[in-house]
Motif scaffolding. Sequence first.
Motif, short mmCIF file in Angstrom:
data_model
loop_
_atom_site.label_atom_id
_atom_site.label_comp_id
_atom_site.label_asym_id
_atom_site.label_seq_id
_atom_site.Cartn_x
_atom_site.Cartn_y
_atom_site.Cartn_z
N TRP A 1 0.97 -1.50 -0.33
CA TRP A 1 0.12 0.00 -0.03
C TRP A 1 0.84 1.05 0.21
CZ3 TRP A 1 -4.21 -0.91 4.60
CH2 TRP A 1 -5.07 -2.51 3.85
N THR B 1 -10.75 6.18 -1.54
CA THR B 1 -10.56 4.10 -2.31
C THR B 1 -10.27 3.30 -2.88
OG1 THR B 1 -9.83 6.01 -4.19
CG2 THR B 1 -9.48 4.08 -4.47
N LEU B 2 -9.09 2.89 -1.48
CA LEU B 2 -8.35 1.84 -0.99
C LEU B 2 -9.79 0.88 -0.28
CD1 LEU B 2 -6.06 -0.59 -0.49
CD2 LEU B 2 -6.07 0.62 2.02
N TRP B 3 -10.40 2.23 0.67
CA TRP B 3 -12.41 1.13 1.43
C TRP B 3 -12.93 0.33 0.34
CZ3 TRP B 3 -16.38 4.30 1.83
CH2 TRP B 3 -17.46 3.56 3.37
N ASN B 4 -13.59 1.28 -1.10
CA ASN B 4 -13.60 0.04 -1.85
C ASN B 4 -13.15 -0.27 -2.27
OD1 ASN B 4 -15.91 2.20 -1.91
ND2 ASN B 4 -15.13 4.25 -2.51
N ARG B 5 -12.31 -0.14 -2.63
CA ARG B 5 -10.96 -1.56 -3.18
C ARG B 5 -10.82 -2.95 -2.75
NH1 ARG B 5 -5.46 -3.21 -3.85
NH2 ARG B 5 -4.67 -1.38 -2.84
N ARG B 6 -10.49 -2.51 -1.99
CA ARG B 6 -9.87 -3.44 -0.97
C ARG B 6 -10.44 -4.21 0.43
NH1 ARG B 6 -7.86 -8.23 -1.21
NH2 ARG B 6 -6.53 -6.64 -2.27
N ALA C 1 -14.64 -2.87 0.12
CA ALA C 1 -16.11 -3.28 -0.49
C ALA C 1 -16.39 -2.22 0.28
CB ALA C 1 -16.75 -4.33 -0.65
N ASP D 1 -11.66 11.11 -0.64
CA ASP D 1 -10.58 11.06 -1.70
C ASP D 1 -10.88 12.72 -2.00
OD1 ASP D 1 -10.09 8.81 -2.07
OD2 ASP D 1 -12.26 8.29 -4.10
N ASP E 1 -3.07 5.80 -0.35
CA ASP E 1 -3.57 3.98 0.26
C ASP E 1 -3.44 4.38 1.81
OD1 ASP E 1 -4.22 2.78 -2.31
OD2 ASP E 1 -2.03 2.32 -2.03
#
Length: 894
Positions: free
Chosen positions: A185, A226-231, A233, A258, A270
């Motif tokens: 990260w 962005t990381l919260w949504n990507r890793r 969900a 963001d 991240d």
Amino acid sequence: MRRFLVRLTNVVRPNPAEREMTREIEAHLGLLQEDFERRGLPPREAALAAKRAYGGVEQAKELHRETRSFLWIEQFAQDVRHGARSLRKSPGFTLTAIAALALGIGATTAIFSIVNTMLLKPLPIADVDRLVFLATAGEGDGFNPSASPAMFAHWRTQASVFEKVSALLPDQVMNYTGGEVVEQWNSMRVSADFFRCLGVRILKGREFASEEDVPNGPPVAVIGQTLWNRRFAGDPAIIGKTVSLNGKPHSVIGVLEDDPAMAEFGTPTDVYVPFGLDPNSSDHGEYFLVMARLKPGVTLEQGKERLKASTSEFRARFPKVLNDTTVHFSLVPGIEFLVGSMRSVLLILLASVGLVLLIACANVANLSLVRAAGRQREMGIRAAIGAGRGRMIRQLLSESVLLALAGGAAGLWLGYSGMRALLAVNTADMLRVGEKGETLLLDWRLMGFAVVVSLFTAVLFGLLPALYSSRVDLNAALKDGGGRSHQGLRQNKARATLVVSEVALAVILLVGSSLLIRSFTTMYSVERGFETNNVVTMKVLLTGPKHATAAGIAATVRAGLQRIRAVPGVEAASATNAVPLQDGNSMTFDVIGRPQATTFSQIAGWTSVSPGFFDVFRIPVRRGRAFTQRDGTKSPPVVMINEAMAKKYWKDGDPLNDQIVIGKGVMAEFSDEPVRQIIGIVGDIRDTGLDQAPRPIMYVPTGQVPDAFIAKYFQDGPLAWVVRTHSDPNKLAPEIQRQLRDAIGLPVSDLLLMDEVVSVSTARQRFSLLLMSVFGFVALALAAIGIYGLMAYTVEQRTQEIGIRLALGAEAGQVRNMVLRQGMGLTMVGVAIGLTAAWAAARVLEDFLYGVKPQDPVVFAIVPATLGAVALFAVWLPARRALRVDPAVALRHE
């Protein structure tokens, strides 16, 4: 000047019809007022009665003004329609003019798009004028933004200047482990006030508390949206959950929205973790940035003065640190810090495209003068049927505006799309333009600039032809061929002046381009001290308790290198904390047996390397020996230095007989640093930039780095692995990366060829070089077209004269030489003027040149020779056409 003012007065003079109407109104009012006065009314009442009886003079005037405005609009629309029809009838002229203007306006718009994004677009931060970065500065030496924990602690006490002060260390990485997932990260270490200082919003949870931002504070983290949504969900229950970072559990306390403000710091972040700096620190290692927000009411200049005055307090507490009395604390506005040295580069590029635009305008003005010569009869007819000179000028300028707007529209598209394509390949390390230029927007400032430049060019290239064309000798113009010599003489002088100006401007631009090309070539071919061919680099963040000591790091390095060296095709491999041209550290040192110097009087680069490093880069060992596997944790402490360090600090002695101690009294992590024996001297390398002289460097074995330093810094900064292969490293890189990952069980990232590292380090120079080369080529082409156009028109105009000369027995060579002398004479005048101006202007580029003087004799010889050769070719074509003139045909035609 007087003649020009008279012309201008004629153009803007009030309408005669309006003056006549005003006189009529005043006459009627006077007669009515006299009649009322004869009836016995006082003058004031008589005047009012006259106005009422007339029916309202103001209404009459207003009606006239509205009618006149409508007529102006109607006349303007008529001029535009007539101009469009006229341009359609001359497609060759129209397309050529639009193409020339598109090149000039497009180049200008392309550079302005960068200027707009870098300098004019405000930072997406509230009260951005109060955001500053803190630094140390000397007299005329710019500023150094790197800060130490001791400086940060001092700056936080300046409550009369700052509302918030925050430390930040961007572009870090952390290893995340979640189940079977192991990835890196992008991280940033920040102090507790960071989010409030920038004014960014925490979407969920909270920001760091002051009790968390202390040494050995609780392990907490704020993750990006962005990381919260990507890793995760977008898990709404993320707050309070634990994530494993660098092998240590961290509690997630917040999710950062963001925000465009965070994009100003480079790679998207991240995760954020507390910096944990000691408020009572005496650590003077400079390795992070500090930003602050000025208190309301404190101006930038006031902040600078107060911060500068506080330097004496810091110097009194640490007398050995700022031993140079010219060094003081200062601050830099946020936008200036983020733009950095690109401001001056962009201004020079903007001035350069201004020259291209002037050349394009001169070219179109020349074309317009040629076209005007064929419109004398048209202008005579228009004058004969009552068109005033002002109306004709307005008509001709409307055609110029149409051309400029069409060229501006094409130029806007050409410049914007061209710059986006260029930035997709090379962003020149400009953070504000985004990763591939995605923040370069077609906004209102860019479009407004294109419109303003288009209208400016319309006046610039259209006014002179309009004035010449509107100055009609009515009797001569209505005769067939009449007035040609008189009007042609004036126009030829004007066209010759424009061509000389084009050539002079092209010389200035070509000199600048050639200087940058020479500078870049010299820099790129300079002796680097290390070889880059067939070398590949990659990075691994060594984390966890296993890698908290030098012994643990050394064991992992040995295991990794053993697997890498077993790959067929690998010649040499090593590990280091600093890849040349990519990373760099500095440290103080003292020579044992010499009087202890002030803290920063003896400083050199500091690099940790494992055995094989000098073999990978083929850096020669001049004296002594290189590191071996025996130079580990339990062996005597050793160090190697380069030739630059030996020459600077051992002018009369032999460094191999001496010992040094590194970092004592500067960084707490070096408090247990042992005395090291100097065992070897290696060749110099340019590790901070190809345009920078080799600096003194100390090399220490990776297995002998102090444990405290490893525990604090090695687990934030990845260790680089460098490998030399016998053949193309692209083919072996995937296998090398796989073997290294299997050996150490951690993510391997940032795989780059060393040639790519060199390319990245010279990105800004290549960016400027490419643009200046394009501008120089365009200027050369436009100047050649201008010379060709003038001579072609001159030959056509002098057809009868040439026919007479040939009929009287003139040799073909004499006619050819006559044309060549005229064209090359104008070229030489322009070259002489341009070289004189370039000689003075070249000093502006002095700070951007390497190994080349601003008045480089090679450049000042090649540029006129090149331009002369191009001009000779441009003149030769009309000269050949002159030889094909048939005297009988020429005389019969006249």
